[in-house]
Design a protein around this motif. Sequence first.
Motif, PDB file in Angstrom:
ATOM      1  N   VAL A  29     -13.011  99.905   9.678  1.00 14.11           N
ATOM      2  CA  VAL A  29     -13.547 101.679   9.466  1.00 14.11           C
ATOM      3  C   VAL A  29     -14.572 101.101   9.021  1.00 14.11           C
ATOM      4  O   VAL A  29     -15.624 101.660   9.423  1.00 14.11           O
ATOM      5  CB  VAL A  29     -13.477 103.102   9.611  1.00 14.11           C
ATOM      6  CG1 VAL A  29     -14.435 103.860   9.974  1.00 14.11           C
ATOM      7  CG2 VAL A  29     -12.122 102.960  10.941  1.00 14.11           C
ATOM      8  N   ARG A  58      -6.857 104.283   7.020  1.00 15.89           N
ATOM      9  CA  ARG A  58      -7.882 103.731   6.756  1.00 15.89           C
ATOM     10  C   ARG A  58      -6.963 101.926   6.367  1.00 15.89           C
ATOM     11  O   ARG A  58      -5.896 101.500   7.442  1.00 15.89           O
ATOM     12  CB  ARG A  58      -7.794 103.677   4.915  1.00 15.89           C
ATOM     13  CG  ARG A  58      -8.834 104.783   4.703  1.00 15.89           C
ATOM     14  CD  ARG A  58      -8.439 105.167   2.856  1.00 15.89           C
ATOM     15  NE  ARG A  58      -9.172 105.756   2.322  1.00 15.89           N
ATOM     16  CZ  ARG A  58      -8.890 106.895   1.587  1.00 15.89           C
ATOM     17  NH1 ARG A  58      -8.348 106.653   0.625  1.00 15.89           N
ATOM     18  NH2 ARG A  58     -10.231 107.923   1.697  1.00 15.89           N
ATOM     19  N   VAL A  95     -20.094 101.604  -8.245  1.00 16.52           N
ATOM     20  CA  VAL A  95     -19.169 102.295  -7.931  1.00 16.52           C
ATOM     21  C   VAL A  95     -18.145 102.471  -9.566  1.00 16.52           C
ATOM     22  O   VAL A  95     -19.006 101.855 -10.155  1.00 16.52           O
ATOM     23  CB  VAL A  95     -18.171 101.552  -7.703  1.00 16.52           C
ATOM     24  CG1 VAL A  95     -17.986  99.893  -8.027  1.00 16.52           C
ATOM     25  CG2 VAL A  95     -16.429 101.861  -6.625  1.00 16.52           C
ATOM     26  N   PHE A 120     -12.949  96.146  -1.529  1.00 17.79           N
ATOM     27  CA  PHE A 120     -12.956  96.841  -0.936  1.00 17.79           C
ATOM     28  C   PHE A 120     -14.535  96.229  -0.479  1.00 17.79           C
ATOM     29  O   PHE A 120     -15.683  95.710   0.545  1.00 17.79           O
ATOM     30  CB  PHE A 120     -13.310  97.534  -0.198  1.00 17.79           C
ATOM     31  CG  PHE A 120     -14.327  98.228   1.359  1.00 17.79           C
ATOM     32  CD1 PHE A 120     -14.486  97.474   1.974  1.00 17.79           C
ATOM     33  CD2 PHE A 120     -15.653  98.767   1.341  1.00 17.79           C
ATOM     34  CE1 PHE A 120     -14.792  97.567   3.435  1.00 17.79           C
ATOM     35  CE2 PHE A 120     -16.096  99.206   1.795  1.00 17.79           C
ATOM     36  CZ  PHE A 120     -16.223  98.516   3.206  1.00 17.79           C
ATOM     37  N   TYR A 121     -15.889  95.955  -1.559  1.00 19.75           N
ATOM     38  CA  TYR A 121     -16.854  95.511  -1.284  1.00 19.75           C
ATOM     39  C   TYR A 121     -16.966  94.497  -2.134  1.00 19.75           C
ATOM     40  O   TYR A 121     -18.341  93.808  -1.461  1.00 19.75           O
ATOM     41  CB  TYR A 121     -17.779  97.109  -3.134  1.00 19.75           C
ATOM     42  CG  TYR A 121     -17.621  98.497  -2.494  1.00 19.75           C
ATOM     43  CD1 TYR A 121     -18.401  98.725  -1.388  1.00 19.75           C
ATOM     44  CD2 TYR A 121     -18.213  99.243  -3.815  1.00 19.75           C
ATOM     45  CE1 TYR A 121     -18.799 100.491  -1.044  1.00 19.75           C
ATOM     46  CE2 TYR A 121     -18.178 100.530  -3.033  1.00 19.75           C
ATOM     47  CZ  TYR A 121     -18.478 101.007  -2.307  1.00 19.75           C
ATOM     48  OH  TYR A 121     -18.482 102.218  -2.240  1.00 19.75           O
ATOM     49  N   ILE A 132     -19.541 106.037   0.850  1.00 21.93           N
ATOM     50  CA  ILE A 132     -18.415 105.878   1.965  1.00 21.93           C
ATOM     51  C   ILE A 132     -17.111 106.164   1.553  1.00 21.93           C
ATOM     52  O   ILE A 132     -16.661 106.568   0.675  1.00 21.93           O
ATOM     53  CB  ILE A 132     -18.741 104.385   2.116  1.00 21.93           C
ATOM     54  CG1 ILE A 132     -18.537 103.960   4.175  1.00 21.93           C
ATOM     55  CG2 ILE A 132     -18.179 104.027   0.628  1.00 21.93           C
ATOM     56  CD1 ILE A 132     -18.195 102.069   3.641  1.00 21.93           C
ATOM     57  N   ALA A 133     -17.111 107.066   2.813  1.00 20.96           N
ATOM     58  CA  ALA A 133     -15.224 107.397   2.495  1.00 20.96           C
ATOM     59  C   ALA A 133     -14.763 107.807   4.172  1.00 20.96           C
ATOM     60  O   ALA A 133     -15.576 107.531   5.120  1.00 20.96           O
ATOM     61  CB  ALA A 133     -14.860 108.780   2.133  1.00 20.96           C
ATOM     62  N   ASN A 164     -12.794 103.020 -10.222  1.00 19.71           N
ATOM     63  CA  ASN A 164     -12.104 102.435  -8.258  1.00 19.71           C
ATOM     64  C   ASN A 164     -11.343 100.516  -7.947  1.00 19.71           C
ATOM     65  O   ASN A 164     -12.531 100.552  -7.474  1.00 19.71           O
ATOM     66  CB  ASN A 164     -13.002 102.902  -7.131  1.00 19.71           C
ATOM     67  CG  ASN A 164     -13.110 103.032  -6.218  1.00 19.71           C
ATOM     68  OD1 ASN A 164     -11.892 103.194  -5.538  1.00 19.71           O
ATOM     69  ND2 ASN A 164     -14.002 103.978  -5.271  1.00 19.71           N
ATOM     70  N   ARG A 174      -8.183  99.733   8.901  1.00 20.22           N
ATOM     71  CA  ARG A 174      -8.357  99.585  10.257  1.00 20.22           C
ATOM     72  C   ARG A 174      -9.857  98.986  10.424  1.00 20.22           C
ATOM     73  O   ARG A 174     -10.082  98.858  11.410  1.00 20.22           O
ATOM     74  CB  ARG A 174      -7.819 100.260  11.178  1.00 20.22           C
ATOM     75  CG  ARG A 174      -6.555 101.365  10.773  1.00 20.22           C
ATOM     76  CD  ARG A 174      -6.490 102.182  11.870  1.00 20.22           C
ATOM     77  NE  ARG A 174      -5.482 103.358  11.249  1.00 20.22           N
ATOM     78  CZ  ARG A 174      -5.036 104.185  12.259  1.00 20.22           C
ATOM     79  NH1 ARG A 174      -5.876 104.839  13.326  1.00 20.22           N
ATOM     80  NH2 ARG A 174      -3.829 104.427  12.685  1.00 20.22           N
ATOM     81  N   PRO A 176      -9.420  99.867  -5.271  1.00 18.93           N
ATOM     82  CA  PRO A 176      -9.796  99.853  -3.985  1.00 18.93           C
ATOM     83  C   PRO A 176     -11.019  99.646  -3.567  1.00 18.93           C
ATOM     84  O   PRO A 176     -11.387  98.829  -2.420  1.00 18.93           O
ATOM     85  CB  PRO A 176      -8.782 100.682  -3.472  1.00 18.93           C
ATOM     86  CG  PRO A 176      -8.093 101.551  -4.382  1.00 18.93           C
ATOM     87  CD  PRO A 176      -8.996 101.630  -6.009  1.00 18.93           C
ATOM     88  N   GLY A 177     -12.069 100.304  -3.883  1.00 24.81           N
ATOM     89  CA  GLY A 177     -13.325 100.712  -3.403  1.00 24.81           C
ATOM     90  C   GLY A 177     -14.521  99.124  -4.232  1.00 24.81           C
ATOM     91  O   GLY A 177     -14.635  98.654  -2.774  1.00 24.81           O
ATOM     92  N   PHE A 212     -11.927 111.703  -2.081  1.00 23.36           N
ATOM     93  CA  PHE A 212     -12.334 111.563  -4.156  1.00 23.36           C
ATOM     94  C   PHE A 212     -11.731 112.825  -4.147  1.00 23.36           C
ATOM     95  O   PHE A 212     -12.480 113.198  -5.711  1.00 23.36           O
ATOM     96  CB  PHE A 212     -14.114 112.202  -4.145  1.00 23.36           C
ATOM     97  CG  PHE A 212     -15.087 111.210  -3.523  1.00 23.36           C
ATOM     98  CD1 PHE A 212     -14.639 109.560  -3.668  1.00 23.36           C
ATOM     99  CD2 PHE A 212     -15.619 110.831  -2.184  1.00 23.36           C
ATOM    100  CE1 PHE A 212     -15.069 108.598  -3.633  1.00 23.36           C
ATOM    101  CE2 PHE A 212     -16.099 109.869  -1.721  1.00 23.36           C
ATOM    102  CZ  PHE A 212     -16.192 109.049  -2.543  1.00 23.36           C
TER     103      PHE A 212
END
Length: 144
Positions: free
Chosen positions: A79, A75, A103, A113-114, A68-69, A107, A77, A109-110, A20
């Motif tokens: 996790v 990344r 979020v 992902f969500y 979350i990070a 962002n 993989r 990518p974030g 971040f």
Amino acid sequence: MKRFELGDLQRVLAIEQSSFAEDAWDRKLFLQYHRQCPDLFLIAKVGRGIVGYAITCVNSRGAELASIAVHPRDRRRGVAKALLDYTGSHLRAKRIKTWRLTVATENEPGIRFYEEYGFKRTRLVRRYYGARRDGYSMRLDLIA
Ligand SMILES: CC(C)(COP(=O)(O)OP(=O)(O)OC[C@H]1O[C@@H](n2cnc3c(N)ncnc32)[C@H](O)[C@@H]1OP(=O)(O)O)[C@@H](O)C(=O)NCCC(=O)NCCS
């Protein structure tokens, strides 16, 4: 996967910085979450090393994913997905119905992902991250 302990703090702070930068949370804020939401402040390990964390707090409205990070080196993989799976199974066991988060709109990518995980955007929150930065509220229904 394990619960956060104080000895994990340095490594969590390093992951936070690399994820971040100027928006990184400080030690004080992590310690506050550790006091307030210890059950679902989780650490992901690969081998003996800590590679990521996730914090979810439960309140009367349901659950809130606070942050979350995953370290950039670790990344893509699975996790972060594993952290959400573990958290989600605990929330379902407690019969918690909704899991919310916010979020930053920038962002991407974030957000991907969500969304990939099943969270849906519910609304735009203006200036959530300070004067010029908006956020999206997102929600996942845990019990159909
Ligand atoms: C968002 C973040 C936590 C994802 O962690 P991760 O461990 O790499 O995620 P996973 O490997 O579990 O990804 C699961 C799926 O989500 C999607 N996804 C994850 N990262 C993505 C990206 N950068 N771009 C597009 N889709 C992505 C993919 O579908 C991925 O599956 P795949 O790798 O098989 O294609 C990580 O990128 C991160 O720490 N970012 C900085 C901090 C942050 O933005 N946190 C979220 C806002 S609080």
